[in-house]
Design an enzyme around this catalytic site. Sequence first.
Site, PDB file in Angstrom:
ATOM      1  N   ASP A   1     -13.931  -1.568   2.790  1.00  0.00           N
ATOM      2  CA  ASP A   1     -13.030  -1.794   3.919  1.00  0.00           C
ATOM      3  C   ASP A   1     -13.769  -1.307   5.171  1.00  0.00           C
ATOM      4  OD1 ASP A   1     -11.103  -1.516   5.914  1.00  0.00           O
ATOM      5  OD2 ASP A   1      -9.638  -0.446   4.713  1.00  0.00           O
TER       6      ASP A   1
ATOM      7  N   LYS B   1      -1.098  -0.828  -4.366  1.00  0.00           N
ATOM      8  CA  LYS B   1      -2.309  -0.070  -4.018  1.00  0.00           C
ATOM      9  C   LYS B   1      -1.898   1.371  -3.789  1.00  0.00           C
ATOM     10  CE  LYS B   1      -4.801   0.109   0.356  1.00  0.00           C
ATOM     11  NZ  LYS B   1      -5.556  -0.696   1.343  1.00  0.00           N
ATOM     12  N   LEU B   2      -2.554   2.283  -4.490  1.00  0.00           N
ATOM     13  CA  LEU B   2      -2.259   3.706  -4.321  1.00  0.00           C
ATOM     14  C   LEU B   2      -3.334   4.337  -3.453  1.00  0.00           C
ATOM     15  CD1 LEU B   2      -1.417   4.815  -7.991  1.00  0.00           C
ATOM     16  CD2 LEU B   2       0.160   3.978  -6.220  1.00  0.00           C
ATOM     17  N   LYS B   3      -2.897   5.066  -2.458  1.00  0.00           N
ATOM     18  CA  LYS B   3      -3.837   5.850  -1.666  1.00  0.00           C
ATOM     19  C   LYS B   3      -4.234   7.062  -2.502  1.00  0.00           C
ATOM     20  CE  LYS B   3      -4.005   3.692   2.350  1.00  0.00           C
ATOM     21  NZ  LYS B   3      -5.285   3.232   2.905  1.00  0.00           N
TER      22      LYS B   3
ATOM     23  N   SER C   1       0.855  -1.174   0.000  1.00  0.00           N
ATOM     24  CA  SER C   1       0.000   0.000   0.000  1.00  0.00           C
ATOM     25  C   SER C   1       0.899   1.236   0.000  1.00  0.00           C
ATOM     26  CB  SER C   1      -0.880  -0.032   1.259  1.00  0.00           C
ATOM     27  OG  SER C   1      -1.630   1.146   1.369  1.00  0.00           O
TER      28      SER C   1
ATOM     29  N   GLY D   1      -4.432  -4.402   5.995  1.00  0.00           N
ATOM     30  CA  GLY D   1      -3.363  -4.233   6.985  1.00  0.00           C
ATOM     31  C   GLY D   1      -3.565  -2.969   7.788  1.00  0.00           C
TER      32      GLY D   1
ATOM     33  N   ASP E   1      -7.209   3.188  -2.995  1.00  0.00           N
ATOM     34  CA  ASP E   1      -7.937   3.224  -1.720  1.00  0.00           C
ATOM     35  C   ASP E   1      -8.133   4.677  -1.299  1.00  0.00           C
ATOM     36  OD1 ASP E   1      -9.004   2.859   0.785  1.00  0.00           O
ATOM     37  OD2 ASP E   1      -7.264   1.819   1.635  1.00  0.00           O
TER      38      ASP E   1
ATOM     39  N   LYS F   1     -10.151  -7.201   7.624  1.00  0.00           N
ATOM     40  CA  LYS F   1      -9.205  -6.895   8.697  1.00  0.00           C
ATOM     41  C   LYS F   1      -9.830  -7.424   9.974  1.00  0.00           C
ATOM     42  CE  LYS F   1      -7.592  -2.528   6.693  1.00  0.00           C
ATOM     43  NZ  LYS F   1      -7.866  -1.079   6.660  1.00  0.00           N
TER      44      LYS F   1
ATOM     45  N   GLU G   1     -11.209   0.972  -3.466  1.00  0.00           N
ATOM     46  CA  GLU G   1     -11.526   0.607  -2.083  1.00  0.00           C
ATOM     47  C   GLU G   1     -12.117   1.802  -1.339  1.00  0.00           C
ATOM     48  OE1 GLU G   1      -8.040  -1.012  -0.239  1.00  0.00           O
ATOM     49  OE2 GLU G   1      -8.835  -0.853   1.801  1.00  0.00           O
TER      50      GLU G   1
HETATM   51  O1  SMG Z   1      -0.478  -2.525   6.840  1.00  0.00           O
HETATM   52  O2  SMG Z   1       0.333  -2.256   4.851  1.00  0.00           O
HETATM   53  C1  SMG Z   1      -0.407  -1.919   5.774  1.00  0.00           C
HETATM   54  C2  SMG Z   1      -1.267  -0.705   5.576  1.00  0.00           C
HETATM   55  C3  SMG Z   1      -2.300  -0.938   4.551  1.00  0.00           C
HETATM   56  O3  SMG Z   1      -3.298   0.929   3.489  1.00  0.00           O
HETATM   57  C4  SMG Z   1      -3.296   0.195   4.436  1.00  0.00           C
HETATM   58  N1  SMG Z   1      -4.184   0.328   5.441  1.00  0.00           N
HETATM   59  O4  SMG Z   1      -7.385   1.676   4.691  1.00  0.00           O
HETATM   60  O5  SMG Z   1      -6.504  -0.124   4.063  1.00  0.00           O
HETATM   61  C5  SMG Z   1      -6.428   0.925   4.699  1.00  0.00           C
HETATM   62  C6  SMG Z   1      -5.199   1.332   5.464  1.00  0.00           C
HETATM   63  C7  SMG Z   1      -5.541   1.637   6.883  1.00  0.00           C
HETATM   64  C8  SMG Z   1      -4.393   2.075   7.725  1.00  0.00           C
HETATM   65  S1  SMG Z   1      -3.862   3.639   7.320  1.00  0.00           S
HETATM   66  C9  SMG Z   1      -2.815   4.156   8.571  1.00  0.00           C
HETATM   67 MG    MG Z   2      -8.493   0.634   3.187  1.00  0.00          MG
END
Ligand code: SMG
Ligand code: MG
Length: 372
Positions: free
Chosen positions: A243, A165-167, A139, A295, A193, A267, A218
């Site tokens: 999510d 995965k790109l935020k 991510s 995660g 996401d 999760k 997402e």
């Molecule tokens: O554990 O690699 C990881 C983080 C994956 O992007 C990730 N988690 O919304 O999916 C999500 C985010 C939530 C945590 S952001 C601090």
């Molecule tokens: Mg997410």
Amino acid sequence: MMGPVKISAVELRRVHLPLVRPFRTSFGTETVREALVLRVVTSDGEGWGECGAASEPGYSSEHVDGAWLTMRKFLVPRLLDSGSVSAAGVQHLFAGVKGHRMAKAALEMAVLDAELRSAGMSFSEFLGGVKEAVAPGVSVGIAGSVAELLDVVAGYLDEGYFRIKLKIEPGWDLEPVRAVRERFGADLMLQVDANTAYGRADINHLAKLDEFSLLLIEQPLDEEDLLGHARLARRITTPVCLDESIVSARAAADAISLGACSIVNIKAGRVGGYLEARMVHDVCRAHGVPVWCGGMLETGLGRAANLALGALPGFLLPGDISATSRYYKEDITAPFVLTGGTIPVPTGPGLGIDPIQSSLASLTTETETIRR
Ligand code: SMG
Ligand code: MG
């Protein structure tokens, strides 16, 4: 044989793990992972748990201080007073406490770990894992510039991650996605996401992501906006994955029935524990809905449990399970590494990994032991 354990003490522990690079999402930037890990001391040995909550209530309403207080005041006394308890009975003990799923999940995880360690069974075997290793995804946080993002993604691909995965957030969506797609090609497994950063008014804008052949988008809309997600899913070709909205197996069933998603991120913390997470998996599988393991920047303890969860047969897409080095220089356990492109699922009793006492001690900033 697995059997109930008698809990004599619960030790709460706050650990501070500096991230190797800041992680920016639509709701904020983290530079240090502050995590709440815990140990239950039982008549049959110990068990370890980890809480998914972050320092601040940005991802969900839970946070470390709140989870700590909830455990101390409401949850741990119920465990200590129960006489003996088995993981399968933990949620029942907590039934009088609404919400606080991440706090409950952490305690259930520790009880399950204790039970499994004493029975000599691994998390994966208990949950029904069928894989010996899982495919790692990564991510990638919001970057300062597109050039910087491309460098970061190139680095991860070199390391062997094969799903990116790109935020995204308003103002950081079409341009970075286009740039990554153009630079790394049509074969790259790419998804985005938004962590609830968009609204229903953005549906036409989000439809512009369709041209990039993403695996999924997402949680674009508010966690409570299932109907909005259903409208979006009818309007766009990119599969919608949820999510934050999926807080239980029931929520998953409802979202699927409404057409609000066609893929689910699982999760354990968000749904109240690994047992409920397995039920979310089962519900999705029964509907033919693929799932993948999300995660929360876990320490090695949570990572071990996530690997076991990710070994279940319905986990058809690579998860946000990366090697330890993507997050931390030093963790409280031995690092998880990419071996031959995958991360092996632990096979030892319980989580199959133990904290390294010296690392745990040096990374801990606060502890509290609650006894009967
Ligand atoms: O554990 O690699 C990881 C983080 C994956 O992007 C990730 N988690 O919304 O999916 C999500 C985010 C939530 C945590 S952001 C601090
Ligand atoms: Mg997410």
